[in-house]
Each structure stands twice: as C-alpha cells, then as structure tokens.
Scaffold this motif. Structure first.
Motif, short mmCIF file in Angstrom:
data_model
loop_
_atom_site.label_atom_id
_atom_site.label_comp_id
_atom_site.label_asym_id
_atom_site.label_seq_id
_atom_site.Cartn_x
_atom_site.Cartn_y
_atom_site.Cartn_z
N PRO A 145 -1.20 -5.99 3.71
CA PRO A 145 -0.56 -7.15 2.77
C PRO A 145 0.19 -8.20 3.79
N ALA A 146 0.58 -9.46 3.34
CA ALA A 146 1.22 -10.30 4.13
C ALA A 146 2.10 -9.93 4.99
N ARG A 147 3.00 -9.06 4.46
CA ARG A 147 4.23 -8.74 5.24
C ARG A 147 4.02 -7.64 6.42
N GLY A 148 2.84 -7.10 6.45
CA GLY A 148 2.28 -5.94 7.32
C GLY A 148 1.60 -6.52 8.54
N ARG A 149 1.60 -8.18 8.53
CA ARG A 149 0.54 -8.96 9.67
C ARG A 149 1.19 -9.44 10.56
N ASP A 150 2.72 -9.43 10.55
CA ASP A 150 3.57 -9.60 11.81
C ASP A 150 3.40 -11.44 12.10
N LEU A 151 3.11 -12.14 10.94
CA LEU A 151 2.83 -13.51 10.97
C LEU A 151 4.08 -14.25 10.23
N ALA A 152 4.63 -15.25 10.76
CA ALA A 152 5.49 -16.12 9.89
C ALA A 152 4.78 -17.24 9.56
N MET A 153 5.37 -17.78 8.48
CA MET A 153 4.55 -18.99 7.73
C MET A 153 5.80 -20.08 7.51
N VAL A 154 5.52 -21.23 7.67
CA VAL A 154 6.16 -22.65 7.38
C VAL A 154 5.57 -23.09 6.46
N PHE A 155 5.99 -23.39 5.32
CA PHE A 155 5.25 -24.01 4.26
C PHE A 155 5.45 -25.52 3.95
N GLN A 156 4.72 -26.09 3.32
CA GLN A 156 4.85 -27.75 3.31
C GLN A 156 5.95 -28.10 2.34
N ALA A 209 -2.81 -15.74 6.65
CA ALA A 209 -1.52 -15.26 6.41
C ALA A 209 -1.30 -13.81 5.46
N GLY A 210 -2.65 -13.81 4.58
CA GLY A 210 -2.57 -12.68 3.65
C GLY A 210 -2.35 -12.94 2.25
N LEU A 211 -2.03 -14.36 2.19
CA LEU A 211 -1.67 -14.81 0.71
C LEU A 211 -2.90 -15.00 -0.28
N VAL A 212 -4.09 -14.94 0.29
CA VAL A 212 -5.21 -15.24 -0.07
C VAL A 212 -6.41 -14.03 0.54
N ALA A 213 -6.90 -13.30 -0.48
CA ALA A 213 -7.82 -12.46 0.05
C ALA A 213 -9.21 -13.22 0.25
N PRO A 214 -9.90 -12.91 1.39
CA PRO A 214 -11.37 -13.55 1.59
C PRO A 214 -12.31 -12.89 0.67
N LEU A 218 7.37 -17.71 -4.05
CA LEU A 218 6.94 -16.25 -4.00
C LEU A 218 6.08 -15.84 -2.88
N GLU A 219 5.37 -16.87 -2.47
CA GLU A 219 4.52 -16.60 -1.19
C GLU A 219 5.38 -16.38 -0.10
N ALA A 220 6.47 -17.36 0.29
CA ALA A 220 7.25 -17.03 1.10
C ALA A 220 7.92 -15.55 1.19
N ALA A 221 8.58 -15.24 0.14
CA ALA A 221 9.14 -13.97 -0.08
C ALA A 221 8.09 -12.79 0.37
N ARG A 222 6.89 -12.92 0.02
CA ARG A 222 5.74 -12.06 0.44
C ARG A 222 5.49 -12.04 1.94
N ILE A 223 5.56 -13.13 2.70
CA ILE A 223 5.44 -13.57 3.97
C ILE A 223 6.84 -12.86 4.81
N ASP A 224 8.04 -12.90 4.08
CA ASP A 224 9.21 -12.53 4.78
C ASP A 224 9.26 -11.06 4.49
N GLY A 225 8.30 -10.46 3.80
CA GLY A 225 8.38 -8.92 3.79
C GLY A 225 8.87 -8.48 2.57
N ARG A 226 8.96 -9.03 1.41
CA ARG A 226 9.30 -8.48 0.07
C ARG A 226 8.29 -8.19 -0.83
N GLY A 227 8.31 -7.07 -1.38
CA GLY A 227 7.19 -6.61 -2.25
C GLY A 227 7.42 -7.22 -3.63
N SER A 228 6.47 -6.97 -4.47
CA SER A 228 6.63 -7.67 -5.75
C SER A 228 7.92 -7.41 -6.46
N TRP A 229 8.22 -6.14 -6.56
CA TRP A 229 9.32 -5.53 -7.39
C TRP A 229 10.72 -6.57 -6.86
#
Lengths: 407, 327
Positions: free
Chosen positions: A71-82, A50-55, B221-232
């Motif tokens: 970064p996560a937002r540039g990967r075109d992946l969506a995530m559903v969290f627990q 997902a890009g939340l953790v760097a290898p 915070l992680e969901a926001a990152r995935i959803d396309g938000r930057g830190s700011w």
C-alpha cells in the motif's frame, strides 16, 4: 534514497488503456519529468508508482524491492498533488505534521521537524493559519512541506505548479530545482508544460496515448526526438513537420515536396548512371525546428514562390558555397514575441513556422526563401512516426529505420 | 537641451489630465457632456416611477413585493397552528374554546394540570433516550455505509446500493409485523431498546451522506493514504472533521424524526415505559373527553427541546441542507 523501476506497467480502465506497457528506470537522485498532453497517462503512471492505482499488469520496484502490492503508505514515497490536497480543517502546522502523527512520532519530535521544515520554506509565521487563509503560493509551500517533513526516499509531484500564476510559477520552479540539488533525492514530476520539463529535469519521459515515446536528457529529447510526436510536442512553436519524399540528386539525398528541396547532407556514391532513376522514393516526414530556418532573401521578386522547380533551379544555381535555399513560401501571419518574431509561412500545401530575432522584417504576403543546415534536419517514418537514421549499408541506398517499425 | 516627456504623435488621449500640453477645453467640455447624459438617464429612471429593475435583468420592485407578501402569508399559515397550540395552553380552563387571538387573561393552570396528571419528566427522559440513541445509531451506520459506497470500489456495489436505497421505498406497514414478531422473540417488547434497535439503520441517511461524500475531494483521501493513514483512520481524521456540517444537519433531522415518532413506540410500548407522544395521546382518549388545555400544554412542552436544538444549531442545519457538497 530511492531508485524507482517501472516494469512493463499497463493500466486499463474498462476498454481504454491509460498506461500501455511502460517501462522506465529512475536512478537514485534523478529528476524525471513525465511529459505529455492531457490524457496521455502520465498522471496514472505517477499514481501507479505512488500506490494509489494498482497496475493491471507489470511491476513497480523501489530500490529493487517489488512494491506492486504494497500500500501507498509502505512505499516511502511522498506526493505533492495538483490541488495541493491540504486538510482544510487543520492548521498549517498540523497539516505539515500530519504524516508524522500518522506514524505515531512523539509530539516533541513532530513539533521539532515541523519547525525545521517551516523555517526552510519560510512558513514559520503562518503555522497557525488554516489553508483557506493562505494564498496559492503559500498553499503550494505547505503541500511541499508536508512532503519534505517525512524525509522520504523519493518525491512524486503531480503538476504542482499548474495552479500558480506565471510569475510565481517561474520562482517556484527554481526553488524546486534548488531543493532537488540540495536533497539529492529522486523526483518524479508530472507536467504538460515543456518549459518545466526542459528546465528542471535531468531526464524527460515523453508519453503519448499511454505509451512511452522517448526517455532521455532534455537536450537529447529536444535535439534528437525519437518520433514525430516528440518533435511536434516539444518546442514553441514545435518542430515543423512536412510530408516529403527522399530522392537521389547529384550524389546526395534530398527531401523534396512542393516548395521544398532540402539537401540532407548524406552523400550517396552513384553506382551506375541510371541508378538514381531506378531508386524508389521513400515517403518521410521532414522535421526542421523553426529556429534553424534562416531567411536567405525576402525575394519579393520571386513569382513562382511555391514552384518546386524554381527552388531546385535556385539550389543548383547557388552551388555549394553560400546558403542553399531549401524552402520557398509566403508569409501568412507574423507573431511578435518581443525578443523574437515568428512568421508562419505557407510552403507548398503545408505551413512552416520560422523563428528569428527581431527585427526580422517579415511582412504578411512576402515571399520568402529559407535555408537550413543539413545537420539540423530530422527524418521520420511517415507511417510509424519513428525517427529515421542513415545507415551506410553496402546495398540499400534508401535510409532505413533504426528503430523497428512499431504499429 | 533637456529631456522631455514624449508626446504621442496622434495628440493627447482625451481625459488624461496629467499629460502636458493644452490643459483646457475639449477635456472639460467632454466631461460636462458626459455628466448631463448621466443626469438625463437618472431623470428618466425617476420618471418611470422607480419601477425599473435594480440590476440589469433583475426583477422589478413590484414583483419583489408580491413575492415577499406571498412568502409572508405562507409563513403565517405554517406558524399559525403552533401559535394556536401555545395560545390555547395559556388560556383559563373555561376559555379554552374562545377564539380571541390573544389569550387573556393568562393562566398556567393547564400546565400544572398536565404536570400533575403526567410524569412529564419521566416521559421526557425516555423520549430523549430513544431519540438520541436512534439518531446516533442511524448516523453511525449511515456514515460507515456511505463511506464504503463512496470511497471503495467492490463487486456488486451498485446492486447493493440499490438494495439499500430500496429499503427506503418499502412502506413501514410492510416491515412492521415481522419486526414486531422478531422483537417478541428477542424479548424486547415493552422496552425502550425495542423502539431503538429496529431503527438504527436509515436508508435516507445513507443516501444523503453518500451525496456529500461523492463530492468530497478525492485527492484529500489519496493524500491521507500517502501520508500513512489507513481507511479507518482516514475516516475519522480527515472525512468526519470536514463533514461536520452535513453530519450535524442529518443528525438533527434524524433526531427530530425519532423524537416525533408515534406509531412504532405505540406498538412496542403497550405496557411498561412510555414516551412523550404516547403520554399526550392519553389525553385524547381520557375519560373526561377531549381535554384541550393540558393536551396543548404537554404538546407545547414536548416541542421545546426541539426548538432549542434547532436554535442552537440553526447555522449548521442551513449549511448542511443548502449546500449539496463540501467546498
């Protein structure tokens, strides 16, 4: 549409290695389930994708594009969290529309797409509520909606069903499978629940202590486990694993231990009369699924139930026709599952579970004789745990590991 | 032939009235026995004088009363000085030293005297400017610093955080003189900016907000990152809206602190604009000696904005301080 490739990814946290040199390839449209016990690194692997953790080492590719540093937002992946991770201060509509607003879509466009997704997930009536006013199942749908609305290349899901009650879980499982079939998108799904893995996946990757044990279609992972770990993890109850020795007997290979004498269905031509005596026995783990064991007689009369010589005598007496008694044991406990019964039997110094249709007539304290089809036995290396297969070499008469022994 | 409801072999379960069969005797008699038992227990409790705990393991009523009385006394001790301040301010000038609990006859002459002698509106405005700008600055810097400390990992984080918190332990008297010299060099002495600028960072604020942010759900915070938000943008669209209670509570605390600040303004504003606390102090040193009537009147007026603020935002303050984190 996305193909996800993980190349040799390792992730360390201080001294511990959460993910250890994992490589896998998720084809476009695949439903890959990452399966393993808690702490096996499956969530970390998903977060790396997902890009939340760097290898710490290795690369992640999406459609052959190296995204390791994207970064996560540039990967075109969506995530559903627990935990669903819904934004508590936003309504359902704004939660679903959040990724679109982050991408600065026009307001009318956002509203149209949120409406579509809400219709598909039957959330239209709830659009003005806040997450805390929703039930667990509804929250789960909103989380799914937030992923769907982006129309991403792939969906990543981190145990999305674990907070639902059993009934809802079954229903949602079917819905997600249905969704996968309709969208034909790539899914990567993390779970520790083998039922989810078996029912939803097109391929299953079993992880143990950060390492990939086996990857393949669910049937293959279940029917031909690549290691003792996979064998012992899948199935409920899991595969019986017994320490045994493989020896020659009557031109066949047998796995023997106290109370165990299982013909393996592998004929070994005898080269010389004293050959068998000279062969060193090989230590293995013998694996038999509980549902593949058949009760040949409840043999209450048998006194030497755990006596290997008695088992051998019975085996040779019954000959090749009719079920061959392979294991002898005593029933310790019986579980009633409604449609089936599971008997836990003491065999030698180990325990074996037997699964049978009710009424199977198990009673605690009974001596039982069990038979198994040689084709349904599995052998694993005692040290490495890897699966052993028979390779008819001209010289060695002992089965050798197909997979090189890994330490 | 007819279908009948199966009767369990072991007889009827006691107390099941819908089961067919004997509708009578044993069931009712058992109930009656149960009732008398319960009544007996009640009577016993009544005999004990109602002194038993309401909840198993709870405190007895006597203890509860003692506790409430103690708390009430403590409350009175806390409130009394404020009450006495307003009482004194409402007495006639010649009654200022009287000790009657109720100020009678009432008089507003102290208030008119205070308003005559002090430019209260001006002082109030200056104090408001100083308090709001100081608190807002502290809130902003605390939020940014706490966010960085709680959400990001960077080398030297622990050391930097300890340094930050360490500044809280350095007494004001130590930094006072260097700050004064610096203000002098910047030419900010005798200006409101001079009161505000050295105080825009609050280590207490960083500390408190970091506690709140540490318990902020990381998956959001992680969901926001995935959803396309930057830190700011994550900070402003996800963190701040969910941190409102904590921010309000901290904001009020900082505002009250800044409002009541006396020593630093007294140093910086020796000439030029003044603030409420300095103006009130003027009475204590005035030529006619202690002028308690106007003094208490001015002090009473100075407290009103704070009371109003607290009343308006009371719920948030309590939420923010009682709950250590977000739910």
């Amino acid at each position: 549409m996305s193909r996800i490739t993980v190349e040799n990814v390792t992730r360390r946290y201080g001294g511990t290695t959460a993910v250890d040199a994992v490589s896998l390839d998720v084809a476009d449209g695949d439903f890959l389930v990452l399966l393993g016990p808690s702490g096996c690194g499956k969530s970390t692997l998903l977060r790396t994708i997902a890009g939340l953790v760097a290898p710490s080492e290795g690369r992640v590719l999406v459609d052959d594009r190296d995204v390791t540093d994207v970064p996560a937002r540039g990967r075109d992946l969506a995530m559903v969290f627990q935990s669903y991770a819904l934004y508590p201060h936003l309504t359902v509509a704004r939660n679903i529309g959040f990724p679109l607003r982050a991408r600065r879509l026009r307001r009318a466009e956002v509203r149209r797409r949120v409406g579509e997704v809400a219709d598909a997930l039957e959330l239209s009536a709830l659009l003005d509520r806040r997450p805390r006013e929703l039930s667990g199942g509804q929250r789960q749908r909103v989380a799914l909606g937030r992923a769907l609305v982006r129309d991403p290349g792939a969906f990543l899901m981190d145990e999305p069903l674990s907070n639902l009650d059993a009934q809802l879980r079954t229903a949602t499982r079917t819905e997600i499978t249905e969704l996968h079939r309709r969208l034909r998108r790539t899914f990567v799904y993390v779970t520790h629940d083998q039922v989810e893995a078996m029912t939803m996946a097109t391929s299953v990757a079993v992880l143990n202590r950060g390492r990939l044990e086996q990857i393949g279609p669910p049937t293959e992972v279940y029917d031909r486990p690549a290691s003792a770990f996979v064998a012992g993890f899948l199935g409920s109850p899991p595969m019986n694993l017994l320490a045994a020795e493989v020896i020659h007997r009557d031109g066949q290979l047998h796995a023997v231990a106290a109370g165990v004498n299982v013909p393996l269905g592998i004929a070994v031509p005898r080269r010389s009369p004293d050959d068998a005596a000279g062969e060193p026995a090989r230590s293995v783990l013998l694996g038999i699924r509980p549902e593949h064991l058949r009760v040949t007689s409840s043999a209450a009369a048998m006194t030497a139930a755990t006596d290997a010589t008695a088992a051998e005598a019975a085996a040779s007496a019954s000959g090749s026709d009719g079920p061959v008694t392979a294991l002898r044991g005593v029933v310790r406990t019986v579980e009633n599952l409604g449609s089936e019964e599971i008997a836990y039997c003491v065999v030698g110094d180990g325990e074996v579970s037997v699964r049978a249709r009710r009424p199977a007539g198990f009673a605690v304290g009974d001596a039982v004789a069990l038979a198994v089809d040689p084709g349904q036995t599995h052998l694993f290396d005692r040290e490495s745990g890897r699966r052993l297969v028979w390779r008819p070499d001209p010289h060695p008469a002992v089965p050798s590991a197909r997979v090189p022994v890994a330490t | 032939m007819a279908l009948v409801i199966e009767t369990p072999a072991g007889g009827l379960p006691a107390g099941n009235p819908s089961a067919p069969g004997d509708p009578g005797g044993p069931v009712t008699s058992e109930r009656a026995a149960g009732a008398t038992l319960a009544e007996g227990a009640l009577a016993e409790a009544a005999q004990a004088g109602g002194d038993g705990p309401d909840v198993p393991g709870g405190r007895s009523r006597t203890m509860t009363i003692v506790g409430h009385v103690a708390l009430a006394l403590l409350g009175i001790v806390c409130v009394f000085p404020i009450y006495w301040m307003y009482t004194t301010s409402l007495r006639r000038p010649q009654d200022v030293y009287k000790l009657t609990v109720l100020p009678w006859p009432l008089s507003t002459s102290s208030y008119s005297q205070a308003l005559d002698q002090l430019d209260l509106a001006r002082l109030m405005l200056n104090t408001t400017i100083v308090a709001i700008l100081t608190a807002a600055g502290q809130l902003l810097t605390s939020l940014l610093a706490a966010y960085a400390f709680a959400v990001w990992g960077f080398p030297g984080k622990r050391l930097l955080y300890l340094g930050f918190v360490g500044t809280w332990l350095v007494p004001f008297q130590v930094t006072m003189l260097p700050n004064y010299v610096l203000l002098h060099q910047l030419g900010l002495l005798n200006s409101l900016a001079g009161v505000i600028v050295p105080n825009v960072v609050s280590a207490l604020g960083v500390l408190l907000l970091r506690q709140h942010l540490d318990s902020f759900p990381k998956e959001l915070l992680e969901a926001a990152r995935i959803d396309g938000r930057g830190s700011w943008t994550t900070l402003w669209t996800v963190v701040v809206p969910n941190l409102r209670a904590a921010l309000t509570a901290l904001g009020i605390l900082l505002l009250v602190n800044a409002w009541n600040e006396y020593f630093w303004p007294a140093m910086v504003l020796q000439r030029g604009p003044s603030v409420l606390q300095l103006g009130i102090n003027g009475y204590l040193n005035s030529a006619e000696g202690d002028n308690w009537g106007p003094l208490t009147a001015a002090a009473g007026l100075a407290c009103l904005p704070i009371f109003a603020l607290y009343l308006a935002l009371q719920r948030h303050v309590i939420n923010g301080f009682v709950r250590s984190g977000l739910r």
